[in-house]
Each structure stands twice: as C-alpha cells, then as structure tokens.
Design a protein around this motif. Structure first.
Motif, PDB file in Angstrom:
ATOM      1  N   GLN A  18       0.848  -1.188   0.000  1.00 11.52           N
ATOM      2  CA  GLN A  18       0.000   0.000   0.000  1.00 11.52           C
ATOM      3  C   GLN A  18       0.883   1.237   0.000  1.00 11.52           C
ATOM      4  OE1 GLN A  18      -2.503  -0.240   3.451  1.00 11.52           O
ATOM      5  NE2 GLN A  18      -0.862   0.186   4.876  1.00 11.52           N
ATOM      6  N   LEU A  55      -7.464  -2.326   5.152  1.00 12.93           N
ATOM      7  CA  LEU A  55      -7.821  -2.966   3.884  1.00 12.93           C
ATOM      8  C   LEU A  55      -9.251  -3.480   3.826  1.00 12.93           C
ATOM      9  CD1 LEU A  55      -4.543  -5.041   3.409  1.00 12.93           C
ATOM     10  CD2 LEU A  55      -5.121  -2.858   2.316  1.00 12.93           C
ATOM     11  N   THR A  92     -12.208  -8.476  -0.192  1.00 14.08           N
ATOM     12  CA  THR A  92     -11.305  -7.957  -1.218  1.00 14.08           C
ATOM     13  C   THR A  92     -10.576  -6.752  -0.655  1.00 14.08           C
ATOM     14  OG1 THR A  92     -12.825  -8.692  -2.955  1.00 14.08           O
ATOM     15  CG2 THR A  92     -11.178  -7.031  -3.562  1.00 14.08           C
ATOM     16  N   GLU A  94      -9.014  -3.288  -0.051  1.00 12.66           N
ATOM     17  CA  GLU A  94      -9.254  -1.946  -0.592  1.00 12.66           C
ATOM     18  C   GLU A  94      -8.331  -0.970   0.116  1.00 12.66           C
ATOM     19  OE1 GLU A  94     -13.432  -0.718  -0.926  1.00 12.66           O
ATOM     20  OE2 GLU A  94     -13.902  -2.678  -0.054  1.00 12.66           O
ATOM     21  N   LEU A  96      -8.285   1.603   2.129  1.00 10.85           N
ATOM     22  CA  LEU A  96      -9.111   2.395   3.040  1.00 10.85           C
ATOM     23  C   LEU A  96      -8.300   3.439   3.795  1.00 10.85           C
ATOM     24  CD1 LEU A  96     -11.305  -0.460   4.569  1.00 10.85           C
ATOM     25  CD2 LEU A  96     -11.845   1.065   2.637  1.00 10.85           C
TER      26      LEU A  96
END
Length: 134
Positions: A18, A55, A92, A94, A96
């Motif tokens: 990330q 996530l 899934t 993401e 965030l």
C-alpha cells in the motif's frame, strides 16, 4: 515500538503493498500493510485489527505465519517490525487508509520507494516464497 506487517500473498505469488497517504510520515512510500501494536495487545491480534482497518479484510490469527523481522530507528524511537506471511483472508482488499494498493512481485518491489525498515525484508520474502507458475 513494536510494529506488525503482513505480506499478503496471492496464488500467483504477488504480494500486496500500500502507498502511504499524503500528510503522513513517509508519504508516498510503498509499504506492507500493518501498524503499531497497542499496549497489552498480542502482535497477531494487532495485525488482524490493522488489516481490517486498512484494507477492509478479515484475517484469522491462525493464518498469520511469522516470517522475519527488521530493526530500525524511526525518528527518535527504535522500531521492531514483525513481518507475517498470510495467504488466506476474507474480503477484497481496498485502500481504506492509503492512497493506493498494488500486487507486486518481490523483484518488482526493488524499483519502488519503500520505508527503510521494509527494504531488507524483500530478499527474505523472495527466498521464503516459492516461485509462481504465472
């Protein structure tokens, strides 16, 4: 300060990184998802919590395999980074709490700007993870 991080590994051998959001320390750098261990918290519980917050995925502590660690100075504090490998999660991932996420191979990580504590983990992950058939 103890910090936990995960190498989330897909079936094709790629690992999720990330990108740190603007306005934060080391903004723009690519890192393994994770965060600080709170007082009285077990490292695995902290990582389960952090992966949910960052996530939006659910991970069972039993699916976290200790892989390696890094020791580094971070500002005026010493940081011990515990890295776990995780191949199973629900949901899934993401971004965030980050600018972006991406799935990359350990070789591709070498070209990315990463925090100093994460860089020595790359060759260890490459040695630990079998080569993908993809």
């Amino acid at each position: 300060m103890t910090v936990v991080a995960a190498a989330l590994v897909r079936a094709d051998g790629r690992i999720l990184l990330q990108q740190r959001a603007p306005g934060r320390a080391m903004a723009g750098l690519w890192e393994f998802p994770g965060g600080k261990v709170e007082p009285g918290e077990r490292p695995e519980a902290a990582l389960v919590r952090e992966l949910g917050e960052e996530l939006g995925i659910r991970v069972d502590a039993a699916d976290l395999a200790p892989a390696t660690f890094a020791s580094a100075d971070n500002d005026r504090r010493h940081m011990l980074l515990l890295l776990y490998v995780c191949r199973r999660w629900r949901g899934t991932p993401e971004a965030l709490d980050a600018t972006a996420i991406d799935w990359v191979s350990p070789d591709d990580m070498r070209a990315l700007a990463m925090p100093p504590a994460d860089i020595p983990l790359i060759p260890i992950l490459k040695a630990l993870l079998p080569l993908s058939a993809a």
